[in-house]
Enzyme design. Structure first.
Site, short mmCIF file in Angstrom:
data_model
loop_
_atom_site.label_atom_id
_atom_site.label_comp_id
_atom_site.label_asym_id
_atom_site.label_seq_id
_atom_site.Cartn_x
_atom_site.Cartn_y
_atom_site.Cartn_z
N GLU A 190 -0.46 9.65 -44.49
CA GLU A 190 -0.72 9.18 -43.19
C GLU A 190 0.36 8.19 -42.40
O GLU A 190 0.75 7.46 -43.10
CB GLU A 190 -1.87 8.12 -43.35
CG GLU A 190 -2.67 7.74 -42.13
CD GLU A 190 -4.10 7.08 -42.31
OE1 GLU A 190 -4.23 5.96 -41.95
OE2 GLU A 190 -4.95 8.01 -42.88
N ARG A 222 -10.85 7.84 -47.15
CA ARG A 222 -9.46 8.16 -47.23
C ARG A 222 -9.06 9.38 -47.55
O ARG A 222 -9.76 10.34 -47.91
CB ARG A 222 -9.01 7.36 -49.08
CG ARG A 222 -9.17 6.05 -48.91
CD ARG A 222 -7.83 5.31 -48.29
NE ARG A 222 -7.76 3.98 -48.37
CZ ARG A 222 -8.29 3.07 -47.55
NH1 ARG A 222 -8.94 3.54 -46.39
NH2 ARG A 222 -8.07 1.68 -47.61
N HIS A 255 -6.99 7.15 -37.63
CA HIS A 255 -7.43 6.29 -38.21
C HIS A 255 -8.08 5.20 -37.37
O HIS A 255 -7.80 4.13 -37.60
CB HIS A 255 -6.46 5.46 -39.12
CG HIS A 255 -7.13 4.82 -40.48
ND1 HIS A 255 -6.45 4.97 -41.56
CD2 HIS A 255 -8.01 4.35 -40.69
CE1 HIS A 255 -7.05 4.24 -42.62
NE2 HIS A 255 -8.20 3.81 -41.98
#
Length: 351
Positions: free
Chosen positions: A289, A260, A308
């Site tokens: 993000e 994370r 990601h």
């Protein structure tokens, strides 16, 4: 059984429906399916009506879920309104994710609907990504490839002071030793790496089987050539890698974050890279993000930045659909699921 399958461009509604149909037949049930897809990841996910990392129209989903027995999805927004629309018929929600943050779990619990999910669903893909990018970052490959792509031949990468370590000579530290951390440790063991882990909740027996020595975080930071983050985001772990932690890392070390973005103080990381204290960083997650357009980290030549993607593989999509289908079928057949975030509802209302 009527099943709503809400997919996207990674795990499609059709893929979910085919998997659920197979599993329903296995337990002697027949299914009728309503399928819809969102344009994620082409269109980003976000917060929707109190749930996170969700994509899709909750009103459209609420229309479909009325009268449905099951709702299966990857990241559609399972909001309180969607669950209310399924009241009286909805018997299970299946989410093909390790952490179903796109589900209003308290609302599901209040409605008596179990939420089944898939811990560790992408551990193989993430573990391979971690090890592969460790090699790239330690050897300076991203910057070298970028220079060659720009028409510059940099033979200086063979200078001794610019060369990096092989994994067999590296000490790798894992911050978090859950399913993914253990798989990374297994892969590193095959390379011959020495592996340390910092995790107050780790199973000592599992660590020993994986060849991992458990240490506290300061010791891990000071001894490791590579530090890879695998911790969950909690109040305790937010910015666990702050300026002090970065200063405690071995000079020339590499930081890898596939967990994370909020685990890392990004300003402090930028400073550590700018000063040369760290050799490189691998960042697959960011805070926020996607990262802000003026975020300097993705543009640094010593940073391997990806959007990601660590958990993106065909195996993850196909196996996730099959596994969640099995969980949903078990609940519909009156059998206990393997992974349920609100297991108390499986016992039914109190008498």
């Amino acid at each position: 059984m009527r099943v709503v399958c809400a997919g996207d461009e990674f795990i499609s509604g059709d893929l979910l429906a085919r998997a659920v149909e197979v599993e329903l037949e296995r337990v002697g049930l027949a299914g009728k399916f309503d399928v819809l897809d969102t344009p994620w990841p082409t269109a980003p996910f976000g917060e929707v009506d109190g749930v996170r990392e969700a994509a899709g129209d909750p009103q459209r989903l609420a229309e479909l879920v009325r009268g449905a027995d099951a709702l299966v999805t990857h990241l559609a927004p399972i909001t309180a309104d969607v669950l209310a629309a399924g009241r009286g018929s909805l018997r299970v929600v299946g989410v093909t994710r390790g952490g179903p943050v796109n589900v209003d779990v308290p609302a599901a619990t209040a409605a008596g609907v179990p939420v089944v999910h898939l811990p560790g669903r992408n551990l193989g893909a993430v573990a391979e990504f971690c090890v592969g990018t460790m090699i790239c970052a330690m050897r300076g490959l991203p910057a070298a490839a970028a220079q060659l792509s720009a028409g510059q031949w940099d033979g200086g990468g063979f200078r001794y002071d610019r060369t990096g370590l092989e994994l067999r000579a590296a000490t790798v530290g894992l911050v978090g030793l859950g399913a993914i951390g253990l798989r990374v440790a297994e892969l590193l063991r095959a390379f011959g790496s020495r592996v340390l882990a910092a995790d107050p909740y780790a199973d000592p027996a599992a660590a020993q089987r994986a060849g991992v020595r458990l240490v506290d975080l300061p010791e891990l930071l000071s001894e490791c050539d590579v530090v890879s983050l695998h911790a969950r985001l909690t109040g305790e772990t937010r910015h666990i890698v702050d300026a002090a932690a970065l200063a405690g890392m071995r000079p020339g070390a590499v930081l890898v974050n596939t967990a994370r973005g909020e685990l890392v103080d990004t300003r402090a990381l930028d400073a550590a890279l700018a000063s040369g204290h760290l050799r490189a960083a691998v960042l697959d997650v960011f805070d926020p993000e996607p990262p802000a357009p003026d975020d300097p980290l993705p543009r640094r030549p010593e940073v391997l930045a990806t959007p990601h993607l660590a958990g993106a593989s065909r195996q993850v999509a196909e196996e996730s659909a099959a596994r969640i289908a099995g969980e949903v079928a078990r609940v519909l057949a009156g059998e206990p699921p393997e992974h349920c975030v609100n297991p108390d509802v499986l016992a039914g209302p109190p008498t």
